[in-house]
Design a protein around this motif. Structure first.
Motif, PDB file in Angstrom:
ATOM      1  N   MET A 126       0.790  -1.659  -0.057  1.00  0.00           N
ATOM      2  CA  MET A 126       0.463  -0.110  -0.121  1.00  0.00           C
ATOM      3  C   MET A 126       1.227   0.990   0.091  1.00  0.00           C
ATOM      4  SD  MET A 126      -3.050  -0.754   2.625  1.00  0.00           S
ATOM      5  CE  MET A 126      -4.581  -2.591   2.355  1.00  0.00           C
ATOM      6  N   LEU A 127       1.774   1.125   0.689  1.00  0.00           N
ATOM      7  CA  LEU A 127       2.644   2.257   0.662  1.00  0.00           C
ATOM      8  C   LEU A 127       3.687   2.238   0.137  1.00  0.00           C
ATOM      9  CD1 LEU A 127       3.792   2.072   4.694  1.00  0.00           C
ATOM     10  CD2 LEU A 127       2.424   3.287   3.236  1.00  0.00           C
ATOM     11  N   ASP A 128       3.779   1.751  -1.783  1.00  0.00           N
ATOM     12  CA  ASP A 128       5.239   1.673  -2.501  1.00  0.00           C
ATOM     13  C   ASP A 128       3.700   2.587  -3.101  1.00  0.00           C
ATOM     14  OD1 ASP A 128       7.141   0.434  -1.648  1.00  0.00           O
ATOM     15  OD2 ASP A 128       6.606  -1.302  -2.333  1.00  0.00           O
ATOM     16  N   ARG A 129       2.404   1.745  -3.303  1.00  0.00           N
ATOM     17  CA  ARG A 129       1.113   1.929  -4.540  1.00  0.00           C
ATOM     18  C   ARG A 129       0.453   3.564  -3.520  1.00  0.00           C
ATOM     19  NH1 ARG A 129      -3.038   0.393  -3.845  1.00  0.00           N
ATOM     20  NH2 ARG A 129      -2.511  -1.520  -2.356  1.00  0.00           N
ATOM     21  N   ASN A 130       1.144   4.207  -2.602  1.00  0.00           N
ATOM     22  CA  ASN A 130       0.443   5.216  -2.023  1.00  0.00           C
ATOM     23  C   ASN A 130      -1.280   4.991  -1.749  1.00  0.00           C
ATOM     24  OD1 ASN A 130       0.215   8.317  -0.341  1.00  0.00           O
ATOM     25  ND2 ASN A 130       0.372   8.660  -2.630  1.00  0.00           N
ATOM     26  N   SER A 131      -1.638   3.975  -1.797  1.00  0.00           N
ATOM     27  CA  SER A 131      -2.617   3.857  -1.295  1.00  0.00           C
ATOM     28  C   SER A 131      -3.437   2.657  -0.899  1.00  0.00           C
ATOM     29  CB  SER A 131      -4.051   3.681  -3.135  1.00  0.00           C
ATOM     30  OG  SER A 131      -5.102   3.931  -2.959  1.00  0.00           O
ATOM     31  N   GLY A 132      -5.349   3.025  -0.244  1.00  0.00           N
ATOM     32  CA  GLY A 132      -5.368   1.655   1.036  1.00  0.00           C
ATOM     33  C   GLY A 132      -5.918   2.119   2.455  1.00  0.00           C
ATOM     34  N   SER A 133      -5.918   0.753   2.284  1.00  0.00           N
ATOM     35  CA  SER A 133      -6.621   1.416   3.950  1.00  0.00           C
ATOM     36  C   SER A 133      -6.847  -0.102   4.654  1.00  0.00           C
ATOM     37  CB  SER A 133      -8.036   1.841   4.586  1.00  0.00           C
ATOM     38  OG  SER A 133      -8.662   1.912   4.709  1.00  0.00           O
ATOM     39  N   ILE A 134      -6.270  -0.471   6.484  1.00  0.00           N
ATOM     40  CA  ILE A 134      -6.182  -1.156   7.265  1.00  0.00           C
ATOM     41  C   ILE A 134      -7.117  -1.195   8.237  1.00  0.00           C
ATOM     42  CG2 ILE A 134      -4.787  -3.288   8.379  1.00  0.00           C
ATOM     43  CD1 ILE A 134      -2.279  -2.519   6.371  1.00  0.00           C
ATOM     44  N   VAL A 135      -7.820  -1.963   8.600  1.00  0.00           N
ATOM     45  CA  VAL A 135      -8.822  -1.783  10.131  1.00  0.00           C
ATOM     46  C   VAL A 135      -8.254  -3.429  10.712  1.00  0.00           C
ATOM     47  CG1 VAL A 135     -11.285  -2.237  10.801  1.00  0.00           C
ATOM     48  CG2 VAL A 135     -10.828  -0.612   8.557  1.00  0.00           C
ATOM     49  N   PHE A 136      -8.360  -3.286  11.905  1.00  0.00           N
ATOM     50  CA  PHE A 136      -8.101  -3.572  13.383  1.00  0.00           C
ATOM     51  C   PHE A 136      -9.411  -4.470  13.705  1.00  0.00           C
ATOM     52  CE2 PHE A 136      -3.604  -2.706  11.978  1.00  0.00           C
ATOM     53  CZ  PHE A 136      -3.163  -4.139  11.596  1.00  0.00           C
ATOM     54  N   ILE A 137      -9.540  -4.793  13.703  1.00  0.00           N
ATOM     55  CA  ILE A 137     -11.802  -5.406  14.453  1.00  0.00           C
ATOM     56  C   ILE A 137     -10.671  -5.974  16.373  1.00  0.00           C
ATOM     57  CG2 ILE A 137     -13.100  -7.153  14.495  1.00  0.00           C
ATOM     58  CD1 ILE A 137     -13.159  -4.739  12.152  1.00  0.00           C
ATOM     59  N   SER A 138     -11.038  -4.781  16.725  1.00  0.00           N
ATOM     60  CA  SER A 138     -10.422  -5.344  18.374  1.00  0.00           C
ATOM     61  C   SER A 138     -11.809  -5.439  19.300  1.00  0.00           C
ATOM     62  CB  SER A 138      -9.491  -3.555  19.037  1.00  0.00           C
ATOM     63  OG  SER A 138      -9.242  -3.658  20.191  1.00  0.00           O
ATOM     64  N   SER A 139     -12.070  -4.689  20.098  1.00  0.00           N
ATOM     65  CA  SER A 139     -13.223  -5.224  20.995  1.00  0.00           C
ATOM     66  C   SER A 139     -13.284  -4.320  22.162  1.00  0.00           C
ATOM     67  CB  SER A 139     -12.834  -6.802  21.389  1.00  0.00           C
ATOM     68  OG  SER A 139     -14.007  -6.976  22.707  1.00  0.00           O
ATOM     69  N   GLY A 147     -12.022  -9.104  33.909  1.00  0.00           N
ATOM     70  CA  GLY A 147     -11.473 -10.161  34.719  1.00  0.00           C
ATOM     71  C   GLY A 147     -11.123 -11.574  34.251  1.00  0.00           C
ATOM     72  N   ASN A 148     -12.032 -12.082  34.185  1.00  0.00           N
ATOM     73  CA  ASN A 148     -12.669 -13.314  33.825  1.00  0.00           C
ATOM     74  C   ASN A 148     -11.973 -13.925  32.196  1.00  0.00           C
ATOM     75  OD1 ASN A 148     -14.826 -12.363  32.601  1.00  0.00           O
ATOM     76  ND2 ASN A 148     -16.367 -13.602  33.442  1.00  0.00           N
ATOM     77  N   MET A 149     -11.355 -12.339  31.736  1.00  0.00           N
ATOM     78  CA  MET A 149     -11.621 -13.028  30.022  1.00  0.00           C
ATOM     79  C   MET A 149      -9.727 -11.811  30.242  1.00  0.00           C
ATOM     80  SD  MET A 149     -15.218 -12.141  27.663  1.00  0.00           S
ATOM     81  CE  MET A 149     -14.099 -12.663  25.772  1.00  0.00           C
ATOM     82  N   THR A 150      -8.414 -12.849  30.548  1.00  0.00           N
ATOM     83  CA  THR A 150      -7.525 -11.120  30.649  1.00  0.00           C
ATOM     84  C   THR A 150      -7.187 -11.998  29.120  1.00  0.00           C
ATOM     85  OG1 THR A 150      -7.880 -11.678  32.951  1.00  0.00           O
ATOM     86  CG2 THR A 150      -5.501 -11.086  31.872  1.00  0.00           C
ATOM     87  N   PRO A 151      -6.924 -13.060  28.978  1.00  0.00           N
ATOM     88  CA  PRO A 151      -5.403 -12.869  27.889  1.00  0.00           C
ATOM     89  C   PRO A 151      -6.510 -11.899  26.561  1.00  0.00           C
ATOM     90  CG  PRO A 151      -5.865 -15.476  29.391  1.00  0.00           C
ATOM     91  CD  PRO A 151      -7.224 -13.592  29.534  1.00  0.00           C
ATOM     92  N   TYR A 152      -8.064 -12.658  26.661  1.00  0.00           N
ATOM     93  CA  TYR A 152      -8.714 -11.664  25.139  1.00  0.00           C
ATOM     94  C   TYR A 152      -8.841  -9.831  25.457  1.00  0.00           C
ATOM     95  CZ  TYR A 152     -12.902 -10.406  22.079  1.00  0.00           C
ATOM     96  OH  TYR A 152     -13.274  -9.350  21.377  1.00  0.00           O
ATOM     97  N   SER A 153      -8.683  -9.675  26.485  1.00  0.00           N
ATOM     98  CA  SER A 153      -8.817  -7.710  27.083  1.00  0.00           C
ATOM     99  C   SER A 153      -7.283  -7.564  26.945  1.00  0.00           C
ATOM    100  CB  SER A 153      -9.240  -8.065  28.476  1.00  0.00           C
ATOM    101  OG  SER A 153     -10.450  -7.877  28.338  1.00  0.00           O
ATOM    102  N   THR A 154      -6.489  -8.403  27.332  1.00  0.00           N
ATOM    103  CA  THR A 154      -4.452  -7.851  26.684  1.00  0.00           C
ATOM    104  C   THR A 154      -4.034  -7.698  25.517  1.00  0.00           C
ATOM    105  OG1 THR A 154      -4.443  -8.756  29.450  1.00  0.00           O
ATOM    106  CG2 THR A 154      -2.419  -8.155  27.030  1.00  0.00           C
ATOM    107  N   THR A 155      -4.735  -9.432  24.496  1.00  0.00           N
ATOM    108  CA  THR A 155      -4.240  -8.862  23.587  1.00  0.00           C
ATOM    109  C   THR A 155      -5.236  -8.114  22.387  1.00  0.00           C
ATOM    110  OG1 THR A 155      -5.755 -10.691  23.072  1.00  0.00           O
ATOM    111  CG2 THR A 155      -4.005 -11.377  23.108  1.00  0.00           C
ATOM    112  N   LYS A 156      -6.511  -7.639  23.293  1.00  0.00           N
ATOM    113  CA  LYS A 156      -7.847  -6.746  22.018  1.00  0.00           C
ATOM    114  C   LYS A 156      -6.697  -5.270  22.430  1.00  0.00           C
ATOM    115  CE  LYS A 156     -10.147  -9.603  19.830  1.00  0.00           C
ATOM    116  NZ  LYS A 156      -9.345  -9.163  18.419  1.00  0.00           N
ATOM    117  N   SER A 157      -6.421  -5.216  23.869  1.00  0.00           N
ATOM    118  CA  SER A 157      -5.385  -3.569  24.172  1.00  0.00           C
ATOM    119  C   SER A 157      -4.593  -3.956  23.724  1.00  0.00           C
ATOM    120  CB  SER A 157      -5.607  -3.872  25.071  1.00  0.00           C
ATOM    121  OG  SER A 157      -6.577  -3.903  25.772  1.00  0.00           O
TER     122      SER A 157
END
Length: 261
Positions: A126-139, A147-157
């Motif tokens: 994309m940078l070579d073409r100077n065009s494009g868009s990336i979206v990360f789906i977090s949470s 607290g009962n989803m600590t690995p999930y919360s941590t990786t989404k952060s």
């Protein structure tokens, strides 16, 4: 509204089910050529046939660099990747004290490194073409740490940090990197969780959901699960808006009590 994506190539990782599937469907409905990946060809074939004629699936496991290269090469055969949606992720409810080191590493590999591997290829192009868009789906769990989803919360952060860091690489270009934080959504996996919870507690699914919003997410304003299709619309708007770069868009039903985002 014309989002300007007709005929352009979109990659939605893990796009055969859940939120990824809804995002792939919306891009396809707006005229894009959609590429999804997974580990089972039959599941990909079924999803693509339901999404539409411009949907294509490839078996590519992004837990390896070879898998990322396979996806990138396959998608590039349809044209330069104009949009990448990093959607792959895993979650479960767990006891922090019982989660092994190996499980922690599995979380990071699924929820972070899959995005790193494919973004490394796509963003450079994309940078070579100077065009494009990336979206990360977090949470919303990235901010409303659970607290009962600590690995999930941590990786989404961590995903929010990754997204913003990559956005810094786009300075002065027409390439953009953003993130999107959905709230609790009526996907197959989430509905399966609530069905299991209801059976365990001897309740109906509706009763289990009522308890969830009363006790766990009282700040949620609609007090109901989000339709995945709503995220499809939200991600297409975010991905195509030139004014949005380096930002995180919240779509959590107001669960996080904040006027920002």
């Amino acid at each position: 509204m014309d989002f300007g994506i007709k005929g352009k190539t979109v990659v939605v990782t893990g796009g055969a089910t859940g939120i990824g599937r809804a995002i792939a469907q919306t891009f396809h409905d707006e005229g894009a050529t959609v590429i999804i990946n997974g580990r089972t060809q039959s599941k990909l074939d079924t999803a693509c046939s339901e999404i539409g004629e411009r949907a294509h699936g490839v078996v590519a496991d992004l837990r390896s660099t070879d898998g990322a290269q396979t996806l990138f090469d396959f998608a590039s055969g349809f044209g330069p990747v104009e949009f990448l949606v990093n959607n792959i992720g895993v979650f479960d409810v767990n006891d922090f004290f019982e989660v092994s080191d190996e499980r922690w590493m599995e979380y990071f590999d699924h929820n972070i490194m899959t995005s790193v591997r494919i973004s490394r290829l796509v963003l450079k192009d994309m940078l070579d073409r100077n065009s494009g868009s990336i979206v990360f789906i977090s949470s919303e769990a990235a901010i409303r740490s659970i607290g009962n989803m600590t690995p999930y919360s941590t990786t989404k952060s961590a995903m929010l940090g990754l997204s913003r860091s990559l956005a810094e690489l786009t300075r002065g270009t027409d390439v953009r990197v953003t993130s999107y934080m959905p709230g609790t959504t009526a996907t197959e996996s989430v509905m399966g969780y609530f069905q299991g919870l209801a059976e365990e507690q001897g309740k109906t699914v509706e009763q289990a959901l009522d308890d969830f919003y009363r006790d766990v997410q009282p700040g949620n304003l609609p007090q109901k699960l989000i339709d995945p299709a709503m995220h499809g619309r939200g991600v297409v708007q975010l991905a195509t808006n030139p004014a949005m770069n380096g930002i995180c868009h919240r779509a959590d039903g107001g669960t996080i009590r904040s006027i920002f985002g």
